[in-house]
Design a protein around this motif. Sequence first.
Motif, PDB file in Angstrom:
ATOM      1  N   LYS A 134     -71.944   9.682  18.550  1.00  0.00           N
ATOM      2  CA  LYS A 134     -70.921  10.715  18.461  1.00  0.00           C
ATOM      3  C   LYS A 134     -70.705  11.405  19.790  1.00  0.00           C
ATOM      4  O   LYS A 134     -71.536  11.372  20.661  1.00  0.00           O
ATOM      5  CB  LYS A 134     -71.317  11.744  17.383  1.00  0.00           C
ATOM      6  CG  LYS A 134     -71.441  11.123  16.004  1.00  0.00           C
ATOM      7  CD  LYS A 134     -71.840  12.171  14.985  1.00  0.00           C
ATOM      8  CE  LYS A 134     -71.942  11.562  13.577  1.00  0.00           C
ATOM      9  NZ  LYS A 134     -72.354  12.554  12.589  1.00  0.00           N
ATOM     10  N   LYS A 177     -71.032   5.133  26.053  1.00  0.00           N
ATOM     11  CA  LYS A 177     -69.791   5.484  25.352  1.00  0.00           C
ATOM     12  C   LYS A 177     -68.629   5.559  26.332  1.00  0.00           C
ATOM     13  O   LYS A 177     -67.515   5.093  26.047  1.00  0.00           O
ATOM     14  CB  LYS A 177     -69.983   6.822  24.634  1.00  0.00           C
ATOM     15  CG  LYS A 177     -68.792   7.285  23.804  1.00  0.00           C
ATOM     16  CD  LYS A 177     -69.138   8.604  23.118  1.00  0.00           C
ATOM     17  CE  LYS A 177     -67.937   9.208  22.409  1.00  0.00           C
ATOM     18  NZ  LYS A 177     -68.256  10.528  21.806  1.00  0.00           N
ATOM     19  N   VAL A 216     -61.701  12.660  22.911  1.00  0.00           N
ATOM     20  CA  VAL A 216     -63.022  12.089  22.666  1.00  0.00           C
ATOM     21  C   VAL A 216     -63.740  12.111  24.007  1.00  0.00           C
ATOM     22  O   VAL A 216     -63.340  11.416  24.949  1.00  0.00           O
ATOM     23  CB  VAL A 216     -62.926  10.652  22.116  1.00  0.00           C
ATOM     24  CG1 VAL A 216     -64.322  10.072  21.931  1.00  0.00           C
ATOM     25  CG2 VAL A 216     -62.151  10.637  20.806  1.00  0.00           C
ATOM     26  N   ALA A 273     -65.205   2.414  19.128  1.00  0.00           N
ATOM     27  CA  ALA A 273     -66.297   3.363  18.904  1.00  0.00           C
ATOM     28  C   ALA A 273     -67.584   2.668  19.340  1.00  0.00           C
ATOM     29  O   ALA A 273     -67.674   1.435  19.319  1.00  0.00           O
ATOM     30  CB  ALA A 273     -66.371   3.760  17.434  1.00  0.00           C
ATOM     31  N   LYS A 296     -67.087   2.319  10.439  1.00  0.00           N
ATOM     32  CA  LYS A 296     -67.724   2.789   9.207  1.00  0.00           C
ATOM     33  C   LYS A 296     -68.141   1.622   8.323  1.00  0.00           C
ATOM     34  O   LYS A 296     -69.235   1.604   7.750  1.00  0.00           O
ATOM     35  CB  LYS A 296     -66.780   3.720   8.445  1.00  0.00           C
ATOM     36  CG  LYS A 296     -66.557   5.069   9.120  1.00  0.00           C
ATOM     37  CD  LYS A 296     -65.654   5.962   8.267  1.00  0.00           C
ATOM     38  CE  LYS A 296     -65.432   7.306   8.943  1.00  0.00           C
ATOM     39  NZ  LYS A 296     -64.523   8.185   8.140  1.00  0.00           N
ATOM     40  N   LEU A 353     -73.422   5.381  14.523  1.00  0.00           N
ATOM     41  CA  LEU A 353     -72.362   5.736  15.453  1.00  0.00           C
ATOM     42  C   LEU A 353     -72.879   6.697  16.522  1.00  0.00           C
ATOM     43  O   LEU A 353     -73.609   7.638  16.218  1.00  0.00           O
ATOM     44  CB  LEU A 353     -71.190   6.392  14.706  1.00  0.00           C
ATOM     45  CG  LEU A 353     -70.022   6.881  15.580  1.00  0.00           C
ATOM     46  CD1 LEU A 353     -69.234   5.702  16.114  1.00  0.00           C
ATOM     47  CD2 LEU A 353     -69.115   7.816  14.773  1.00  0.00           C
ATOM     48  N   SER A 373     -64.838   6.516  25.070  1.00  0.00           N
ATOM     49  CA  SER A 373     -64.282   7.803  25.493  1.00  0.00           C
ATOM     50  C   SER A 373     -63.696   7.597  26.881  1.00  0.00           C
ATOM     51  O   SER A 373     -64.270   6.867  27.697  1.00  0.00           O
ATOM     52  CB  SER A 373     -65.345   8.912  25.514  1.00  0.00           C
ATOM     53  OG  SER A 373     -66.320   8.646  26.499  1.00  0.00           O
TER      54      SER A 373
END
Length: 441
Positions: free
Chosen positions: A441, A276, A257, A367, A419, A439, A282
Amino acid sequence: MREKKKVDVLRRLGIEALSDMQLGMKDAMLGGDRDVVLLSATGSGKTLAYLLPLTMMLDAESDALQAVVVVPGRELALQSHEVFKSMGSGLRSICLYGGRPAMDEHRELRKVSPQVVFATPGRLVDHLAKGNISPYAVRYLVIDEFDKCLKMGFSDEMKRAVSMLPGVRRRFLLSATDADEIPSFVNMRNAERLDYLDESTVAGRVCTYVVKSAGKDKLETLYNLLCSFGEASTIVFLNYRDSVERVSGYLADRGFVVSSLHGGMDQKMREDAVFKFSNGSSSVLVATDLASRGLDMPDVDNIVHYHIPVGEDEYVHRTGRTARWRAEGRAFFLLGPDEELPAYVTDAVDGYSFGEGTGVPPRPKTATLYIGKGKHDKVSKGDVLGFLCKVGGLSGGDIGRIDVRERCSYAAVDIAKWKDVVERTSGQKLKGIKTVVELIK
């Protein structure tokens, strides 16, 4: 009174004590009337070093703009602005930079009536030329990373900006590298020079390693190296935008990620990548030297030079992303068959062994969610936390770092539950206003 104010700010920032460099800058700014040049390594805390005394020098009762801070890029402008606001000084500030409509900033200027402005050179000149900023009460000029401002070709804009600030009485220049000379247009008068480069260097806190790649294409070696790091945070530095895209794509295809950052990305994409990586969603950031300065990225464990830095200054700033303040870190040179360490690397260098082909990319525990409301909408971290718990169905333990920006927020949440959170919050209201939750990504 000044000392009590200083203690309150440090407590608010979670800092126990100032470093010798920060104390030296405070004494120079508060104890005299000379201009000051501060040289100190990346990651040593220069932003707080000038902001803390600056808040004590300004008149909170006056609505006039009193100080202008010039920085080379929007990332450092935003970071410095956030640090200033987090100090809770009661002074008002605003951040001005390119890449967004100047008219929006003009409206914000009229609404906020800032006492301090953080700005990139071109955007500062634009607002001064249009009369959106009154320069006449500005008494203090700070140029942060003045060496980079000059290298990036901002000399003409900086010269014009300085000429449009006729009331400046004192100037404060800061850099992590020593410039050959200070341009005459800055008008430094009898400047006091504070050189902490030797004392603040991160070299003593960074272990440097060489990793050899059998082939010119170093991707497989990079993959194995990153696997050996486990969940440790790592920035992989490259010299070109297309190389960032290539390496990021390769690592993502192999199961990492990854966040990526380069100058060709728009501002939202840059901010998404930074948050992130910073909140642990990540563990790897693949970037150009854009990531070497001015970004709020605490606790970076490893630096990997996939491409050799183009010069010593770039090397210093890259390495400064790890071992910030008093922490320790590691730096790795990934060398192909025809590559050698550059001559400016004078620190002790060791070899580094890792098992090839046996590693597994780490899976992040969180996330990052983008939430389309921020400080402009009177949203606080507490509001975001309550929204995610009450509406999103999370508990406090499911939520990590929350960052609230001017017009949006970011939150790290349990990766197994993002989710469900997005579904639960779809079309729901945060502080009475419908918001977007999605989210990153």
